[in-house]
Design a protein around this motif. Structure first.
Motif: not given
Length: 436
Positions: A388-401
């Protein structure tokens, strides 16, 4: 495909566990042969992947192509290998956005116990300086934003006891007074009168004059929680919407439900009491407050969270968080994207795979703004073995810490963007009983 690239020698032992994951990392082409997903970026010519052990039970997979500026990063958390727990947070800002890094840091004052990794969360917008979620939000069992009224737009990830579960969740909110029938609460922690992204409540209609994706309702009751952490909004929040011009009425409700005060002729500028609520009404909603929210009266607020996939209610307690998304990408290990958005953009997704591992997936540019389409993101997730997978907010919000360091290149010129909430991998989890 080179799944394990050159890495420091001191990580060789840890990478033995990562090597055992290799079978799970191989393309799942057979699993999606009958589906309509496009070819996956990570299995296209020129792309290869490396695996880096970034902590106990945590592997960071990185897929690149020297001829392509895009980079796919996958943080895989395996709770069977280490005591890990999935959580979400809105940070300390309440109605004000914060960066994912700030949110993760604010979860604890003990630096060594800060979350291992996190990504930006759900969709949101700004209403006259304050953020508002574009869909459901629940923090520690308290609904912080109502769901989209249409179940097919109510996609979200529920996080409970450290594990994520993706489905469609609708909120059902009412307020009642002695001797009066319950009435609907149309929203939580947003301006009465208009809502971006999706219709909330029972009377919202699309307002095409204000642009796409805007819905309005002249008669509402909206609740504000202590987590809003800002004075309640006044009328005339946006000149585009006459529905917001209504001065309305506002009632302050204590933690025990007792009405502490009522302003029958206006609203705004009020602090929410600890454990209580502030109710703002417009149109017939204001009329209801004037008639029933008399100081000293005890109001009853009821909140329900319904799982539309299985048709039952989720008991709301402190173990429950919900983060909204838009567009399910994979469901039951099958391609599930049904939208028409073909824009190439930076993307963020959350997924679970067969063995119960959690995946944080981002697709960004290494040197500039780049990404994939939503159906392209679905194809990547299928090849990663997502169930199962869901798209979250993207664009300039995309961040991986990862371990307090931003690992992707945010597309905003100013760097990491402030967002409404984040999902993270923290310390915790459940141990196994020892056997004699």
């Amino acid at each position: 495909m080179d799944l394990v690239g050159p890495l420091p020698r001191r990580r060789a032992t840890a990478l033995f566990a990562a090597g055992l994951l290799a079978a799970a990392l191989l393309p799942a082409t057979a699993a999606r042969a009958a589906d309509t997903a496009p070819a996956s970026l990570i299995t296209s010519p020129g792309y290869s992947g490396t695996a880096e052990a970034v902590g106990p039970g945590l592997t960071l997979l990185t897929y690149t192509n020297p001829e392509d500026d895009r980079i796919v990063q996958v943080l895989r958390a395996d709770p069977d290998l280490a005591p890990l727990t999935v959580e979400s947070t809105t940070g300390a800002g309440g109605a004000l956005a914060e960066t994912t890094t700030q949110m993760l840091d604010s979860t604890t004052s003990v630096v060594s116990r800060r979350p291992h990794a996190g990504v930006n969360g759900g969709f949101w917008t700004v209403q006259r300086g304050n953020l508002a979620f574009m869909g459901v939000s629940v923090q520690e069992g308290v609904i912080q934003s109502a769901s989209c009224a249409v179940p097919s737009r109510a996609e979200a990830v529920l996080i409970q006891h450290g594990r994520p579960y993706i489905s469609q969740f609708t909120t059902h909110l009412t307020v009642s007074a002695p001797g009066a029938d319950p009435v609907a609460l149309d929203g939580v922690n947003r301006h009465p009168g208009w809502m971006p992204g999706c219709a909330q409540g029972t009377g919202a209609t699309a307002d095409r004059s204000a642009g796409g994706g805007i819905f309005t309702d002249a008669s509402e009751i909206v609740a504000f929680t202590p987590q809003f952490k800002a004075p309640t909004p006044a009328s005339d929040g946006d000149p585009r919407f006459t529905e917001d011009d209504d001065p309305g009425a506002e009632a302050v409700v204590g933690a025990d439900g007792e009405v502490l005060s009522l302003n029958p002729d206006g609203r705004g500028g009020t602090a929410v009491p600890a454990g209580g609520r502030v109710l703002q009404g417009t149109g017939t909603g204001a009329d209801w407050l004037r008639a029933h929210a008399v100081p000293g009266t005890v109001l009853t607020l009821q909140e329900r969270l319904r799982d539309e996939r299985f048709g039952d209610d989720i008991p709301l307690d402190a173990s429950v968080d919900v983060v909204n998304g838009h567009y399910p990408l994979v469901r039951d290990a099958r391609y599930a994207y049904t939208g028409t958005n073909v824009k190439v953009d930076p993307r963020t997704a959350i997924a679970v795979d067969g063995p119960g591992r959690t995946l944080f997936v981002t697709v960004t540019g290494r040197t500039g703004r780049d990404g994939v389409t939503l159906d392209g993101l679905a194809a990547i997730l299928l090849d990663l073995g997502a169930v199962d997978a869901l798209n979250l907010d993207g664009g300039g919000s995309t961040t991986l810490v990862v371990e307090q360091t931003v690992r992707n290149r945010p597309s905003d010129a100013t760097g990491e963007r402030a967002v409404a909430d984040s999902v993270y991998i923290g310390y915790g989890g459940y141990g196994l009983y020892a056997t004699p």
